[in-house]
Design a protein around this motif. Structure first.
Motif, short mmCIF file in Angstrom:
data_model
loop_
_atom_site.label_atom_id
_atom_site.label_comp_id
_atom_site.label_asym_id
_atom_site.label_seq_id
_atom_site.Cartn_x
_atom_site.Cartn_y
_atom_site.Cartn_z
N ILE A 140 14.39 -15.54 77.06
CA ILE A 140 15.28 -16.15 75.85
C ILE A 140 14.69 -15.58 74.70
O ILE A 140 15.25 -15.12 73.79
CB ILE A 140 15.12 -17.78 76.25
CG1 ILE A 140 15.91 -18.11 77.32
CG2 ILE A 140 15.91 -18.49 74.92
CD1 ILE A 140 15.65 -19.58 77.57
N CYS A 141 13.46 -15.88 74.44
CA CYS A 141 12.85 -15.39 73.25
C CYS A 141 12.87 -13.86 73.00
O CYS A 141 13.07 -13.48 71.72
CB CYS A 141 11.20 -15.71 73.09
SG CYS A 141 11.10 -17.49 73.13
N SER A 200 22.87 -15.89 76.00
CA SER A 200 22.78 -14.62 74.96
C SER A 200 23.97 -14.12 74.67
O SER A 200 23.99 -13.46 73.62
CB SER A 200 22.08 -13.66 75.96
OG SER A 200 20.81 -14.06 76.24
N LEU A 201 25.07 -13.91 75.47
CA LEU A 201 26.43 -13.42 75.15
C LEU A 201 27.06 -14.32 73.80
O LEU A 201 27.54 -13.73 73.12
CB LEU A 201 27.36 -13.45 76.25
CG LEU A 201 28.91 -12.76 75.84
CD1 LEU A 201 28.79 -11.45 75.75
CD2 LEU A 201 29.51 -13.03 77.24
N LEU A 221 25.30 -15.70 71.55
CA LEU A 221 24.58 -15.39 70.52
C LEU A 221 24.83 -14.05 69.89
O LEU A 221 25.23 -13.73 68.63
CB LEU A 221 23.07 -15.49 71.03
CG LEU A 221 21.95 -15.21 69.82
CD1 LEU A 221 22.37 -16.04 68.50
CD2 LEU A 221 20.57 -14.87 70.26
N VAL A 222 25.29 -12.95 70.87
CA VAL A 222 25.64 -11.68 70.33
C VAL A 222 26.98 -12.11 69.68
O VAL A 222 27.18 -11.33 68.57
CB VAL A 222 25.71 -10.88 71.48
CG1 VAL A 222 26.35 -9.67 71.10
CG2 VAL A 222 24.26 -10.48 72.10
N GLN A 223 28.08 -12.62 70.18
CA GLN A 223 29.25 -12.92 69.50
C GLN A 223 29.17 -13.57 68.26
O GLN A 223 29.73 -13.13 67.48
CB GLN A 223 30.09 -13.58 70.56
CG GLN A 223 30.73 -12.77 71.91
CD GLN A 223 31.21 -13.75 72.84
OE1 GLN A 223 31.03 -14.99 72.90
NE2 GLN A 223 31.80 -13.18 73.71
N LEU A 224 28.12 -14.46 68.42
CA LEU A 224 28.14 -15.10 66.79
C LEU A 224 27.69 -14.23 65.95
O LEU A 224 27.96 -14.15 64.68
CB LEU A 224 27.19 -16.36 67.08
CG LEU A 224 27.20 -17.27 65.98
CD1 LEU A 224 28.51 -17.87 65.35
CD2 LEU A 224 26.10 -18.49 66.32
N SER A 225 26.60 -13.60 66.30
CA SER A 225 25.88 -12.48 65.23
C SER A 225 26.94 -11.50 64.87
O SER A 225 27.05 -11.16 63.63
CB SER A 225 24.85 -11.74 66.25
OG SER A 225 23.97 -12.70 66.41
N ASP A 226 27.93 -10.92 65.67
CA ASP A 226 28.77 -10.23 65.66
C ASP A 226 29.88 -10.68 64.24
O ASP A 226 30.12 -9.80 63.38
CB ASP A 226 29.79 -9.89 66.67
CG ASP A 226 28.96 -8.61 67.56
OD1 ASP A 226 28.00 -8.07 67.07
OD2 ASP A 226 29.68 -8.48 68.81
N LYS A 227 30.14 -11.96 64.54
CA LYS A 227 30.96 -12.72 63.66
C LYS A 227 30.28 -12.84 62.15
O LYS A 227 31.01 -12.78 61.16
CB LYS A 227 31.53 -13.97 64.10
CG LYS A 227 32.73 -14.69 63.38
CD LYS A 227 32.98 -15.88 64.06
CE LYS A 227 34.30 -16.27 63.46
NZ LYS A 227 35.04 -17.50 64.27
#
Length: 85
Positions: free
Chosen positions: A81-82, A14-15, A17-23
């Motif tokens: 997860i979902c 999840s972390l 995913l959040v970092q990737l979303s921020d990028k």
């Protein structure tokens, strides 16, 4: 993956995913700025970052698939997860 508890692995994924979303969001705003100011040099950098984002997405998907295959999460874990996506 590892012998860590399932909830720790879910938290880690999840972390990431959040970092990737921020990028992605940062690159999107940089792209808007580059278009507005017709900055070709920035546009080239944005394309490079976009390639990095694409590669990171593939790595994350591979980690998620490995998690599903190796950890065999129960239904509650899958709902977690979902829900976070």
């Amino acid at each position: 993956m590892s012998d860590r508890p399932v909830h720790e692995l879910i938290k880690e994924l999840s972390l990431v995913l959040v970092q990737l979303s921020d990028k992605v969001l940062e690159n999107f705003f940089n792209a808007l700025h580059a278009v507005k100011h017709q900055d070709e040099q920035s546009a080239r950098r944005i394309r490079l970052v976009d390639d990095e984002i694409d590669a990171a997405e593939v790595r994350l998907e591979e980690r998620c698939l490995a998690f599903l295959a190796l950890q065999q999460p129960v239904a509650r874990d899958l709902r977690t997860i979902c829900h976070q996506l």
